[in-house]
Design a protein around this motif. Structure first.
Motif, PDB file in Angstrom:
ATOM      1  N   UNK A  90      -0.341   3.835  -5.936  1.00 51.38           N
ATOM      2  CA  UNK A  90      -1.138   3.613  -4.727  1.00 51.38           C
ATOM      3  C   UNK A  90      -2.514   4.264  -4.775  1.00 51.38           C
ATOM      4  N   UNK A  91      -2.804   5.089  -5.797  1.00 59.31           N
ATOM      5  CA  UNK A  91      -4.063   5.816  -5.859  1.00 59.31           C
ATOM      6  C   UNK A  91      -5.259   4.862  -5.932  1.00 59.31           C
ATOM      7  N   UNK A 102       0.817  -1.211   0.000  1.00 62.57           N
ATOM      8  CA  UNK A 102       0.000   0.000   0.000  1.00 62.57           C
ATOM      9  C   UNK A 102       0.855   1.268   0.000  1.00 62.57           C
ATOM     10  N   UNK A 103       2.092   1.204   0.482  1.00 60.45           N
ATOM     11  CA  UNK A 103       2.974   2.370   0.507  1.00 60.45           C
ATOM     12  C   UNK A 103       3.885   2.433  -0.713  1.00 60.45           C
ATOM     13  N   UNK A 104       3.664   1.556  -1.692  1.00 61.85           N
ATOM     14  CA  UNK A 104       4.420   1.606  -2.931  1.00 61.85           C
ATOM     15  C   UNK A 104       5.625   0.693  -2.990  1.00 61.85           C
ATOM     16  N   UNK A 105       5.970   0.029  -1.898  1.00 64.00           N
ATOM     17  CA  UNK A 105       7.119  -0.881  -1.891  1.00 64.00           C
ATOM     18  C   UNK A 105       6.780  -2.126  -2.710  1.00 64.00           C
ATOM     19  N   UNK A 106       7.662  -2.516  -3.648  1.00 65.44           N
ATOM     20  CA  UNK A 106       7.348  -3.678  -4.496  1.00 65.44           C
ATOM     21  C   UNK A 106       7.444  -4.988  -3.731  1.00 65.44           C
ATOM     22  N   UNK A 107       6.639  -5.948  -4.184  1.00 67.63           N
ATOM     23  CA  UNK A 107       6.677  -7.289  -3.632  1.00 67.63           C
ATOM     24  C   UNK A 107       7.390  -8.197  -4.633  1.00 67.63           C
ATOM     25  N   UNK A 155       5.680 -12.785  -3.150  1.00 68.88           N
ATOM     26  CA  UNK A 155       4.785 -11.924  -2.357  1.00 68.88           C
ATOM     27  C   UNK A 155       5.443 -11.394  -1.088  1.00 68.88           C
ATOM     28  N   UNK A 156       6.765 -11.370  -1.063  1.00 71.52           N
ATOM     29  CA  UNK A 156       7.486 -10.827   0.087  1.00 71.52           C
ATOM     30  C   UNK A 156       7.821  -9.368  -0.157  1.00 71.52           C
ATOM     31  N   UNK A 157       7.754  -8.569   0.881  1.00 72.82           N
ATOM     32  CA  UNK A 157       8.081  -7.143   0.803  1.00 72.82           C
ATOM     33  C   UNK A 157       9.588  -6.996   0.599  1.00 72.82           C
TER      34      UNK A 157
END
Length: 442
Positions: free
Chosen positions: A371-372, A302-307, A311-313
């Motif tokens: 994130x919009x 949600x804060x824009x960090x890619x997974x 599916x890991x941050x």
């Protein structure tokens, strides 16, 4: 000076002008424009030792008349003015006096020839025309509270006046983009529309509709009570992408409004990080549909960090200036950075010892783009205002913007600016009428 003749003396001429419905209609229309800008520009030009014949204001009024009356060619403009000699007087053309003529001057000798009308249209100062357009925006701001808080952007295609656009004419290399056309050396070949057609075997084939011409970019605003207003316009050859219109339009819009828009809206062709950047700087959003432009889609938090594919941050490491002009953030495999966790992974990059790596545009606008929430009421309410550009384009089409009958890019651009001036003058007249009615109700 009002001329006199053997038929009409000056007092009679003044009465004729005051009672002529065409003259009065154009006086009312022109009264909503700030002609002091033209006078100041002309005085500065004359002071440099360049004598002027007919005043620039007379030419501008003639060109605005041409568009309002739907006159396609300069010859038609000249014929119309010859049939309405009182307009020639009122427009302040330098008259060639002839007491024996019915109105005291020789209209044929007074008016410029067809060629000179065309030459004058080509050589009009674009900065002067932009100042006139900006003045209409300022006048509209005084009548419409909050005008320009949300601004919509769009581009309309224009057909150049060349035989290559006539499908009934034989042209050996109609769509050779490298050629310079004799009919209009400034126009360029571009794609008007691209569609996928289904083939008999079930596959699809892309079909492109090409045209030689220009694009007219417009920034517009709308209100439920007052309607649609043009805030800025910009013309380019048709081979330029829609998003290239944004920055010039945005800058012109800010100059006209003397402030920056809060919210921005446009179609998916304007889905670029710097569009969102302008909105986020001023506390708004850019209501633009997401367009991946053919790139692979990867998930973000949600804060824009890619997974990563598992599916890991992912873990942020270094930032650097990207060659495309934005600040980029590098993210690495969370199982290897900042320290190896010992957890195995079957991804091919993990087996190579370096893990997945993603370089992400880390500007505020780029993060807003990802994130919009495009299902939110705010996004939807702003995005619906994009239709203001469609209505402006419809008005411009009625004024002849789609098929300009001129042979060069400067004339096309100048005609476009004058068309948007007419649209704004109509909006200003409407706003003044509405406000007058509101005052009378009180």
């Amino acid at each position: 000076m009002i001329p006199s003749s053997s038929l009409f003396d000056q007092s009679t001429m003044i009465t004729l002008i005051e009672q002529d419905p065409v003259v009065q209609d154009y006086r009312a229309f022109f009264s909503l424009l700030d002609w002091s800008l033209v006078d100041t520009w002309e005085q500065q030009r004359s002071s440099r030792g360049r004598p002027l014949t007919h005043p620039t204001s007379a030419y501008l009024k003639a060109f605005l008349l041409r568009l309002r009356e739907g006159l396609i060619y300069s010859t038609q403009l000249r014929s119309f003015l010859l049939k309405h000699p009182l307009l020639i007087i009122d427009f302040n053309f330098e008259l060639v006096y002839d007491p024996c003529a019915p109105y005291g001057f020789d209209a044929e000798k007074t008016l410029p020839c067809r060629y000179w009308f065309g030459e004058k249209l080509r050589t009009l100062d674009p900065a002067l025309l932009q100042d006139v357009l900006h003045a209409t925006v300022s006048a509209l701001q005084a009548e419409i509270p909050g005008l320009g808080e949300t601004v919509a952007f769009d581009v309309k295609h224009l057909y150049a006046w060349v035989k290559e656009n006539n499908m009934r004419a034989y042209v050996s290399e109609r769509f050779n983009k490298d050629q310079v056309l004799a009919g209009d050396p400034d126009c360029k070949l571009g794609v008007k529309r691209s569609t996928n057609q289904e083939q008999p075997d079930g596959s699809t084939k892309e079909k492109k509709e090409l045209l030689w011409g220009y694009g007219s970019g417009v920034a517009a605003a709308t209100t439920s009570d007052y309607g649609d207003v043009v805030l800025a316009e910009y013309t380019q050859p048709f081979n330029e992408a829609d998003v290239t219109y944004f920055l010039p339009l945005y800058q012109q819009c800010a100059l006209a409004l003397h402030q920056f828009p809060t919210h921005i809206t446009a179609d998916a062709a304007f889905d670029a990080w710097y569009v969102y950047q302008r909105a986020t700087i001023h506390g708004g959003i850019a209501a633009v549909p997401l367009n991946q432009h053919g790139h692979l889609i990867y998930e973000r938090a949600s804060d824009g960090v890619p997974l990563c594919p598992k599916k890991l941050r992912m873990h942020p490491t270094t930032q650097f200036n990207h060659t495309y002009g934005y600040r980029s953030q590098r993210f690495r495999c969370p199982l290897l950075f900042p320290q190896p966790t010992g957890t195995p992974c079957d991804h091919a990059q993990f087996a190579k010892g370096k893990g997945c790596v993603k370089d992400v545009n880390w500007e505020q606008g780029a993060r807003m783009r990802i994130s919009l929430d495009r299902t939110s009421p705010l996004f939807k309410s702003i995005y619906t205002q994009r239709t203001s550009c469609e209505r402006i384009n419809s008005q411009a089409k009625e004024l002849g913007i789609e098929h300009p009958r001129v042979h060069n890019g400067r004339s096309v651009a100048n005609l476009n600016t004058l068309i948007y001036v007419i649209i704004n003058v109509r909006a200003l007249s409407r706003a003044i009428s509405i406000n007058r009615g509101l005052l009378q109700m009180n």
